[in-house]
Design an enzyme around this catalytic site. Sequence first.
Site, PDB file in Angstrom:
ATOM      1  N   GLY A   1      62.975 115.959 -72.060  1.00 23.44           N
ATOM      2  CA  GLY A   1      63.407 116.994 -71.266  1.00 23.44           C
ATOM      3  C   GLY A   1      63.028 116.810 -69.790  1.00 23.44           C
ATOM      4  O   GLY A   1      61.944 116.739 -69.521  1.00 23.44           O
ATOM      5  N   SER A   2      64.029 117.504 -69.178  1.00 21.77           N
ATOM      6  CA  SER A   2      63.077 118.381 -68.231  1.00 21.77           C
ATOM      7  C   SER A   2      61.879 119.091 -67.350  1.00 21.77           C
ATOM      8  O   SER A   2      61.265 118.598 -66.811  1.00 21.77           O
ATOM      9  CB  SER A   2      64.478 119.115 -67.074  1.00 21.77           C
ATOM     10  N   THR A   3      61.245 119.212 -69.314  1.00 24.16           N
ATOM     11  CA  THR A   3      59.952 119.486 -68.526  1.00 24.16           C
ATOM     12  C   THR A   3      59.204 119.048 -68.300  1.00 24.16           C
ATOM     13  O   THR A   3      57.526 118.996 -67.703  1.00 24.16           O
ATOM     14  CB  THR A   3      59.688 120.467 -70.220  1.00 24.16           C
TER      15      THR A   3
END
Length: 798
Positions: free
Chosen positions: A506-508
């Site tokens: 995801g956003s990481t």
Amino acid sequence: MSTPRQPPGGGAGGRRTVKGAAPRPGAPRGQSGAKPPAAGRARGSESQPPKVQPAKPRPPRSAQPKAQQPKAQPPRPQAPRSAAAGSQQPGLSAAKGRAARAQSPKDQPARSRQPRPQSAEGRAARGGQPTATTLRPAVRGVRPPRQRRAEGRPPAGAPPRRRPPQRRPASRGIRLADPRRRLRVITVVLSVVFSVFAGRLVQLQLLDSDALASDANTNRYLNIPITAERGSITSSDGVALATTVDAYDITADPAMFTSAATGLPDAPEQAAALLAPILGVPKEKLATDLRTPKTRYKRLAAQQTPDVKNQITDLKSSLEKQAGSRACQAQKRLLNKPVDEGGRTRVDNECVNPLAGVFNRDTQKRVYPSDGLAANLVGFVNAEGEGAGGLEQQYQKQLAGKEGHSSYAQAGGRLVPTAGGSLDPAVPGTDLRLTVNRDIQWAAQRAITDQVANAGAEKGYVVVQDVRTGQVLAMATSPGFNPNDLSNAKPSQLGNTALQDVYEPGSTAKLMTMAAVLDTGKATWDTKVTVPYPLVRGDVAFKDDEKHDTWYLTLAGVLAKSSNIGTIEAAQTLGATQPEANKVLYDYLRRFGVGEHTGLGFPGETPGILDKPEDWKASKQYTIPFGQGLSLNALQATSVYSTIANGGVRVAPSIVQGTTAPDGRYTPAAPGAQSRVVSEQTAKTLTEMLESVVSDEQGTGGRAAIPGYRVAGKTGTANRVDPKTGGYRGYTASFIGFAPAEAPRVTVSCTIQDPVNGHFGGQLCGPVFKQVMEFTLKTLQVPPSGSEAPNLPVEWKP
């Protein structure tokens, strides 16, 4: 007037000659061996002739020379003679005299030349007329040899010879065998006996020696393996996470449980019934093991405690004492004897020790002093003492060492010390010293366990890494297990999900897209980005986590507000076309280690999933930039942030700090391989952008802030792929960051899978990150930050 005494031995062996006998031819007078008798003697001989005595037995033939031994003659009959008889046979005395002269002293036996004993009466008789009582033959018991005739004829004028009277044959005694024949017989017999012995010896020592030795060793000698002491696994400060203690394997010799050996038809069943309650093993299985054919060694239970060993030893001693009683010994003496003699075919059950063939062998048992601490990383061993998970499995060969063997003779289950044997000693295993800090591991494990329980999540993991060395300081998973008791652990809990789980970050993962944009010079942190809602690409409309109007953000603001749409727009600048942009992004993702193993070699570790850019079809080429469509494990995600914290240089992760050989020599592990991913300036810019995520009011990671320290990090909230269905179901919440931001020392990552109570990364993992990072900085005595965060602007006004 007395007659002079005749000296002993005079004449021919002391014999008297008869007056008037002719002298021996060829012998001068006086050397014939006879003296002329005195006058008294001559006169006495006319009135009373001497009494003829029977001759004594002749000496053995062996006493005379072979050429001179006379032929055996029967003894003459003994008859008393009167004086008148002596006067009527005047020629008898003359014949005796000639016979005495014919045999020289050399030819006579030694015993015949002894002087005739004289008595007082005899000497007095010589002075006067001899009487029948005093007159004796010259030699007693010896027959005079036959006279040899001179020139073959008797001398002229000699009286005619009378045939000597025949002797009465003497009674024959036991005749001894010929000694030479007896010696020959004994020699032959001994030769035959020794030949038989020699042949048997040759057969045993030369011809059948190998077969006999093999049979003897099979039936008498036991070959027992000697388990090497397994190496320990310790934390970085030398405290044992896994070690070995003394234990006992309960073994048996199935050959000692046969009916022939015990006299019992059901000896295995009786022994199994006694052992089952102590060992906790079904008696059916024990009985089957005790009936195993063609083997002298069977392990019934492994790694038992001293208490179990003592119980079996005491029970065995009690049964042995009972079987050795007088009554039982009497029964054993009657075995196999005839029935009419009171014989028995078997003894009573009480007189047999069914555990005589049960032994205990010294071995080791693996124990984990801290119970479940770092269990998913350290792993465990199986019932055979072999590593079956984690580092125990990965370093099985080094930890196990080299097994030894012991061979010894036994009789009745007891060691025969004088029968010899062999010993091949075991070589202890190598000790592992990990990079894991025991205190930090404890803090990480407690934090993730509590949060997984609070969020109602399926599982979660925390990784702590030193950004400068790449060493893993902690790797905690939840739920875990206790390797000291695997009976309550589920199979899904025995692995290390931080390395074996593959998930979409995801956003990481947006950090890698921003790194590619900044490092290629396509944009800067303050590049203005217009973020509409939604963004349509192809047939798909992409959205952010929250519905919003059009945002006017800087590139730092795109990262701080974790905008998917803004990240897609930034990634499109990497190439003139979308395929070109995809290829550039793919290259940077590979530099960060996505799609490759970390280098730990951990069992079951996943390399992640990253398709080649030409396979990025349809929406995948737009989702990969914000972390959907690619997969990695928790350590890979942590390593990405450690690379930025280390000035753009990636250091391969490591778990083992060094090894200690059996000789005590310590060897440090080789440092992790290093490679530059982005420039130092790019890494510095990205660090300041990540600080805005935590410190800015519009950032999503405010819950990860630590008072006194500058923190750089990124939240992640991704749709979770259900491994059972292959479709999206649930969420993956995460947060990854490092501190202090101005001089990074440690990276901490938190990942929670399929939470129920909330699903945002900042909400669930932000507090876990803060708790673990605070404890780590204090443990490592990292000083607080001496400056404030730059707080880069996140928005711009059109």
